[in-house]
Design an enzyme around this catalytic site. Structure first.
Site, PDB file in Angstrom:
ATOM      1  N   HIS A 173       0.823  -1.218   0.000  1.00  0.00           N
ATOM      2  CA  HIS A 173       0.000   0.000   0.000  1.00  0.00           C
ATOM      3  C   HIS A 173       0.852   1.262   0.000  1.00  0.00           C
ATOM      4  CE1 HIS A 173       0.446   0.207   4.514  1.00  0.00           C
ATOM      5  NE2 HIS A 173       0.362   1.490   4.262  1.00  0.00           N
TER       6      HIS A 173
ATOM      7  N   ASP B  95       0.014  -7.314   1.560  1.00  0.00           N
ATOM      8  CA  ASP B  95       0.525  -5.964   1.815  1.00  0.00           C
ATOM      9  C   ASP B  95       2.048  -5.948   1.876  1.00  0.00           C
ATOM     10  OD1 ASP B  95       0.256  -3.250   2.019  1.00  0.00           O
ATOM     11  OD2 ASP B  95      -0.010  -3.236   4.202  1.00  0.00           O
TER      12      ASP B  95
ATOM     13  N   SER C 235       4.835   2.979   7.923  1.00  0.00           N
ATOM     14  CA  SER C 235       4.462   1.829   7.106  1.00  0.00           C
ATOM     15  C   SER C 235       5.613   1.409   6.206  1.00  0.00           C
ATOM     16  CB  SER C 235       3.239   2.160   6.242  1.00  0.00           C
ATOM     17  OG  SER C 235       2.087   2.284   7.031  1.00  0.00           O
TER      18      SER C 235
END
Length: 305
Positions: free
Chosen positions: A51, A81, A159
């Protein structure tokens, strides 16, 4: 041992992990957005979240010493992911660990580039294990299994960064802020290593599709006593005209094994549904009306769209 000594020991551990790990973690800049990534091979491969990459095919990595390097996206898998990048220049790789060895309460350290601040370090503990993180791409949905929950502070930009144990081994890739004081990380384990290896070679991950939805359920006491298996997967939905439906699987069946290996939950089936079983006869043993029944399903390829 005094409270000061305990605090010093904790601080020393976190500081040592930060010292070892920070040089291996990069901030990544894209045309739209940014995040973090972890160097994990000698030849410049980095691991991050799918993502974070979005639809980007390239970007720039910035390391803790200020050196910059362009990178290309080698492959991305939105349903786990995870994404693999290849940088023109990169420092030595971090050491990958095994999240399956974690225990609740264990010290973990997060390193990333939150809010564009490279080399940022936070620490906490493993708050919970075995969490599930639903993800979706188009019409395809999947559950990322065994997600790590931690109270180490995560912010936008973390992230794709590293979650490490007290020996500076990367045991997770930070993926989401679950709520106030809680973050989630995709584990580094046998399943995700397989995904990473596939991305490096093929650029994508092919998955098999069976077409069942189930929930964990206990086996009847007599069968559990006889087999030593305590739980299976109760089928609550069979997708019409899907491989499971065509094979004769029914709502209410209790799945015991797939490919002759015991199944305890939906993740157990997901581990079996990779490219090599597409188009093969996959043995599924279920408990139906008190009897054990074998069916043979022929998985198709999961299509994204």
């Amino acid at each position: 041992m005094s409270d000061d000594d305990e605090l010093d020991a904790y601080s020393r551990t976190v500081s040592e992990v930060a010292r070892i790990l920070t040089p291996h973690v990069a901030g990544v800049s894209l045309r739209r957005g940014s995040g973090s990534a972890v160097v994990f091979t000698e030849d410049g491969h980095l691991l991050t979240n799918a993502h974070v990459m979005g639809g980007s095919s390239s970007g720039e990595a910035t390391y803790s010493d200020g050196e910059e390097s362009p990178f290309d996206v080698i492959g991305a898998d939105p349903l786990s992911d995870l994404a693999v990048l290849r940088a023109q220049k990169a420092p030595a790789p971090a050491t990958l660990g095994n999240a399956d060895d974690l225990v609740v309460g264990q010290l973990v350290v997060a390193v990333g580039s939150p809010l564009g601040l490279s080399g940022s370090v936070t620490a906490g503990v493993v708050s919970a294990l075995g969490r599930s993180l639903p993800v979706r791409q188009g019409q395809a949905a999947r559950v990322i299994e065994d997600v790590i929950q931690t109270d180490a502070a995560l912010n936008p930009g973390n992230s794709g960064g590293a979650l490490a144990d007290s020996r500076a081994r990367v045991i997770g890739i930070n993926t989401a802020v679950a709520g106030f004081g809680l973050g989630l990380a995709v584990p580094i384990n046998e399943t995700t290593r397989r995904i990473i290896d596939t991305l490096m070679v093929e650029g994508r991950v092919r998955r098999a599709y069976l077409g069942v939805v189930g929930v964990p359920a206990p086996l009847p006491d007599d069968l559990a006593e006889r087999t030593g298996q305590r739980a299976g997967l109760r089928v609550i939905e069979v997708v019409r005209d899907g491989p499971a439906d065509q094979a004769g699987l029914r709502k209410g069946d209790l799945v015991l094994t797939v490919a002759r290996e015991r199944i305890h939950d939906a993740q157990g089936i997901q581990r079996k549904l990779f490219a090599e079983v597409i188009g093969t006869n996959l043995a599924v043993t279920v408990l139906r009306n008190g009897a054990m029944v074998d069916v043979y399903a022929r998985p198709t390829e999961l299509t994204i769209g």
